[in-house]
Write an enzyme that holds these catalytic residues in place. Structure first.
Site, PDB file in Angstrom:
ATOM      1  N   ASP A  67       0.998  -1.157  -0.090  1.00 37.43           N
ATOM      2  CA  ASP A  67       0.081  -0.069  -0.078  1.00 37.43           C
ATOM      3  C   ASP A  67       0.761   1.316  -0.196  1.00 37.43           C
ATOM      4  OD1 ASP A  67       0.919  -0.283   2.519  1.00 37.43           O
ATOM      5  OD2 ASP A  67      -1.164  -0.713   3.504  1.00 37.43           O
ATOM      6  N   ASP A 136      -7.387  -2.604  14.527  1.00 36.26           N
ATOM      7  CA  ASP A 136      -8.772  -2.772  14.077  1.00 36.26           C
ATOM      8  C   ASP A 136      -8.949  -3.888  13.109  1.00 36.26           C
ATOM      9  OD1 ASP A 136      -7.516  -1.723  11.659  1.00 36.26           O
ATOM     10  OD2 ASP A 136      -8.920  -0.125  11.539  1.00 36.26           O
ATOM     11  N   HIS A 138      -7.212  -4.560  10.439  1.00 36.13           N
ATOM     12  CA  HIS A 138      -6.845  -4.190   8.895  1.00 36.13           C
ATOM     13  C   HIS A 138      -5.872  -5.050   8.477  1.00 36.13           C
ATOM     14  CE1 HIS A 138      -4.694  -0.205   9.796  1.00 36.13           C
ATOM     15  NE2 HIS A 138      -3.844  -1.204   9.498  1.00 36.13           N
ATOM     16  N   GLU A 143     -10.049  -1.879   5.523  1.00 35.88           N
ATOM     17  CA  GLU A 143     -10.542  -1.387   6.986  1.00 35.88           C
ATOM     18  C   GLU A 143     -11.643  -2.199   7.126  1.00 35.88           C
ATOM     19  OE1 GLU A 143      -8.521   0.365   8.824  1.00 35.88           O
ATOM     20  OE2 GLU A 143      -8.199   2.310   8.322  1.00 35.88           O
TER      21      GLU A 143
HETATM   22  P1  PGA Z   1       2.358  -1.116  12.699  1.00 32.97           P
HETATM   23  O1  PGA Z   1       1.497  -1.103  11.573  1.00 32.97           O
HETATM   24  O2  PGA Z   1       3.473  -2.127  12.417  1.00 32.97           O
HETATM   25  O3  PGA Z   1       3.073   0.013  12.687  1.00 32.97           O
HETATM   26  O4  PGA Z   1       1.845  -1.594  14.004  1.00 32.97           O
HETATM   27  C1  PGA Z   1       0.521  -2.149  11.120  1.00 32.97           C
HETATM   28  C2  PGA Z   1      -0.560  -1.907  10.272  1.00 32.97           C
HETATM   29  O5  PGA Z   1      -1.040  -1.012  10.380  1.00 32.97           O
HETATM   30  O6  PGA Z   1      -0.733  -2.780   9.353  1.00 32.97           O
END
Ligand code: PGA
Length: 261
Positions: A67, A136, A138, A143
């Protein structure tokens, strides 16, 4: 699904790095699916060290990232282009012309998303996909509420994701975080031949419980991975804190290691 519960992020990063190194040794032309965020940083350091030591070479690999924020140029220090360059690509021997990150500046987003899907297909599909996970639930920027079949698309970010990510932006300001991103879809991720998901810390407890023990629901997009045939979840004790069958997963892992779930 295989669940590897490790003592700490260091151990988890070592395990993930060893899976990637073994994969690339086995198939030097591996098509890598890569992720950003704070979770894979240590693992990327280990890959860079292994490459420097001559243990593994990425020179014939290709890569596709999950992404990118919409509206951020590749040079922006919070863009995922910049992250990948500084955290990994500049430190390994991969041909940077063969690394792909979705275009956050595309004017025709639908065409750009389709071109990304086409490029993955032309490369023969992703052999091994690394994933982090949002608090959350995702994966990539898919999302809660997104289609569990979606392909690369633009996505409006939830307030929770924006708040979670603000720490990395100028003065930790929420209003500095882009509100949309372009992301591989759940359907695109499910096509990867192998999936390795990393999760560390208490903030990931609910997401990991949803991922491993369900139910499968668009409200917890990662739960779609229950339908993936070769997925390993590497989490530390904190992230595993709400798993009901923790001891069972530990027993299975002690018997079979990282082989197919
Ligand atoms: P993080 O993010 O590794 O900074 O916890 C993970 C994500 O949001 O997929």
């Amino acid at each position: 699904m295989k669940v590897a519960i490790v003592q700490n992020p260091e151990e988890g990063s070592r395990l993930a790095a060893s899976i990637f190194i073994d994969q690339v040794k086995q198939n030097p032309k591996t098509v890598l699916g890569l992720a950003t965020g704070s979770t894979p940083v240590k693992m990327y350091k280990l890959l860079a060290e292994a490459c420097k030591a001559g243990t593994v070479s990425f020179k014939d690999c290709q890569s596709f990232n999950l992404d990118e924020y919409l509206g951020l140029a590749p040079e922006h220090d919070q863009s995922y282009h910049y992250f990948m360059k500084t955290q990994l690509f500049d430190h390994i021997d991969i041909d940077q012309a063969k690394t792909h990150v979705p275009d956050g500046l595309a004017t025709d987003i639908a065409a750009s998303c389709q071109a990304y899907e086409d490029a993955i297909k032309a490369a023969g599909g992703i052999d091994i996909q690394l994933l982090g996970i949002g608090s959350d639930g995702h994966i990539a920027f898919n999302e809660p509420g997104c289609s569990l079949a979606c392909r690369t698309h633009s996505q409006v970010l939830t307030q929770q994701t924006i708040n979670d990510n603000a720490r990395l932006f100028f003065q930790g300001r929420v209003d500095e975080v882009p509100t949309q991103a372009v992301t591989m879809g759940i359907g695109s991720i499910m096509d990867a031949k192998k999936v390795v998901l990393l999760a560390f810390g208490k903030g990931k407890q609910d997401a990991i419980a949803g991922l491993v023990e369900g139910p499968v629901t668009a409200m917890c997009p990662c739960s779609a991975l229950q339908y993936h045939n070769d997925c390993i979840v590497i989490c530390d004790e904190e992230a595993a804190g709400k798993l009901r069958n923790k001891d069972y997963y530990k027993y299975i892992f002690s018997q079979t290691g990282v082989s197919n779930a």
